[in-house]
Design a protein around this motif. Structure first.
Motif, PDB file in Angstrom:
ATOM      1  N   LYS A  13       0.838  -1.196   0.000  1.00 40.32           N
ATOM      2  CA  LYS A  13       0.000   0.000   0.000  1.00 40.32           C
ATOM      3  C   LYS A  13       0.883   1.260   0.000  1.00 40.32           C
ATOM      4  O   LYS A  13       2.096   1.167   0.230  1.00 40.32           O
ATOM      5  N   TYR A  53     -12.112  -2.789  -3.509  1.00 33.64           N
ATOM      6  CA  TYR A  53     -12.685  -2.897  -2.165  1.00 33.64           C
ATOM      7  C   TYR A  53     -14.218  -2.881  -2.186  1.00 33.64           C
ATOM      8  O   TYR A  53     -14.831  -2.482  -1.198  1.00 33.64           O
ATOM      9  N   LEU A  56     -16.424  -3.778   0.759  1.00 35.65           N
ATOM     10  CA  LEU A  56     -16.396  -2.957   1.984  1.00 35.65           C
ATOM     11  C   LEU A  56     -17.189  -1.663   1.833  1.00 35.65           C
ATOM     12  O   LEU A  56     -17.272  -0.876   2.776  1.00 35.65           O
ATOM     13  N   PHE A  61     -15.395   3.249   7.474  1.00 36.12           N
ATOM     14  CA  PHE A  61     -14.019   3.625   7.124  1.00 36.12           C
ATOM     15  C   PHE A  61     -13.756   3.618   5.618  1.00 36.12           C
ATOM     16  O   PHE A  61     -12.652   3.935   5.175  1.00 36.12           O
ATOM     17  N   LEU A  65     -10.450   4.812   3.587  1.00 33.79           N
ATOM     18  CA  LEU A  65      -9.648   3.730   2.996  1.00 33.79           C
ATOM     19  C   LEU A  65      -9.293   4.053   1.539  1.00 33.79           C
ATOM     20  O   LEU A  65      -8.142   3.909   1.112  1.00 33.79           O
ATOM     21  N   TYR A  68      -6.763   6.930   1.407  1.00 29.24           N
ATOM     22  CA  TYR A  68      -5.441   6.382   1.800  1.00 29.24           C
ATOM     23  C   TYR A  68      -4.823   5.610   0.635  1.00 29.24           C
ATOM     24  O   TYR A  68      -3.666   5.835   0.256  1.00 29.24           O
ATOM     25  N   ARG A  89      -1.701 -14.663   3.727  1.00 32.79           N
ATOM     26  CA  ARG A  89      -2.402 -13.926   4.797  1.00 32.79           C
ATOM     27  C   ARG A  89      -1.691 -14.109   6.137  1.00 32.79           C
ATOM     28  O   ARG A  89      -1.602 -13.167   6.925  1.00 32.79           O
ATOM     29  N   THR A  95      -5.593  -8.066  10.201  1.00 32.36           N
ATOM     30  CA  THR A  95      -5.958  -6.754   9.653  1.00 32.36           C
ATOM     31  C   THR A  95      -5.471  -5.630  10.572  1.00 32.36           C
ATOM     32  O   THR A  95      -4.917  -4.642  10.118  1.00 32.36           O
ATOM     33  N   ARG A 106       2.849  -7.227   9.088  1.00 33.47           N
ATOM     34  CA  ARG A 106       2.190  -6.140   9.831  1.00 33.47           C
ATOM     35  C   ARG A 106       2.660  -6.110  11.289  1.00 33.47           C
ATOM     36  O   ARG A 106       2.789  -5.045  11.896  1.00 33.47           O
ATOM     37  N   VAL A 113      -4.560   0.142  12.026  1.00 32.63           N
ATOM     38  CA  VAL A 113      -5.356  -0.625  11.053  1.00 32.63           C
ATOM     39  C   VAL A 113      -5.521   0.141   9.737  1.00 32.63           C
ATOM     40  O   VAL A 113      -5.533  -0.461   8.653  1.00 32.63           O
ATOM     41  N   GLY A 114      -5.612   1.468   9.837  1.00 32.65           N
ATOM     42  CA  GLY A 114      -5.779   2.290   8.639  1.00 32.65           C
ATOM     43  C   GLY A 114      -4.462   2.615   7.938  1.00 32.65           C
ATOM     44  O   GLY A 114      -4.436   3.365   6.960  1.00 32.65           O
ATOM     45  N   ASN A 116      -1.884  -0.132   7.380  1.00 37.47           N
ATOM     46  CA  ASN A 116      -1.331  -1.472   7.621  1.00 37.47           C
ATOM     47  C   ASN A 116      -0.493  -2.027   6.470  1.00 37.47           C
ATOM     48  O   ASN A 116      -0.294  -3.231   6.358  1.00 37.47           O
ATOM     49  N   HIS A 119      -1.667  -5.624   1.445  1.00 38.25           N
ATOM     50  CA  HIS A 119      -2.930  -6.310   1.183  1.00 38.25           C
ATOM     51  C   HIS A 119      -2.633  -7.723   0.696  1.00 38.25           C
ATOM     52  O   HIS A 119      -1.663  -7.940  -0.032  1.00 38.25           O
TER      53      HIS A 119
END
Ligand code: IDP
Ligand code: MG
Length: 153
Positions: A13, A53, A56, A61, A65, A68, A89, A95, A106, A113-114, A116, A119
């Motif tokens: 990210k 996404y 979501l 959020f 997201l 970001y 994962r 997450t 992570r 969390v925002g 992280n 992905h």
């Protein structure tokens, strides 16, 4: 041979890129024996990220997201190997970085969390969709010289 040979979509990210963590994240997948079959750096559009996404949409959020994720380039990758989706994962961690074990990406490199940093696809089905979304041009095909050392057959 136990485990399924799978492909997963892994993305660094914008915060992972800005913090200089591209090499470290790639290194972990290489070290584990996964094979890199697609890689590119891209500044994604809001529309593209909203597709990525889509599940979501509606979460409180979600707007933050998307902002970001659109704040800088991301590194999009496809990695292939045994149980790539599930193990990818595990390598990423939870997450929420605060709940990620030390030793996970992570758990070692971030806190919020925002923010992280990475992905990873959550199922084989999502991996297929995400690979198609990020790599409409397709992925590469080659035989890795390490294959017989990483796989039994
Ligand atoms: P995942 O990335 O571990 O699969 P998802 O639930 O799919 O987690 O959420 C996608 C991304 O949305 C997370 O990686 C994180 O960046 C962000 N996110 C998830 N939950 C929250 C939250 O409660 N606050 C802020 N951002 C969140
Ligand atoms: Mg997810």
């Amino acid at each position: 041979m136990s485990g399924n040979r799978e492909r997963t979509y892994i993305m660094i990210k914008p915060d992972g890129v800005q913090r200089g963590l591209i090499g470290k994240i790639i290194q972990r997948f290489e070290d584990r024996g996964y094979k890199l079959i697609a890689l590119k750096m891209q500044s994604a559009t809001t529309e593209h990220l909203e597709k990525h996404y889509a599940d979501l949409k509606g979460k409180p959020f979600f707007p933050g997201l998307i902002k970001y994720m659109a704040s800088g380039p991301v590194v999009a990758m496809v990695w292939e190997g045994l149980d790539a989706v599930k193990t990818g994962r595990v390598m990423l961690g939870a997450t929420n970085p605060l709940q990620s074990p030390v030793g996970s990406i992570r758990g070692d490199f971030c806190l919020a969390v925002g923010r992280n940093i990475c992905h990873g696809s959550d199922s084989v089905d999502s991996a297929e969709k995400e690979i198609a979304l990020w790599f409409p041009e397709g992925v590469t095909q080659y035989t890795s010289a390490l294959d017989t050392w990483v796989f039994e057959n």
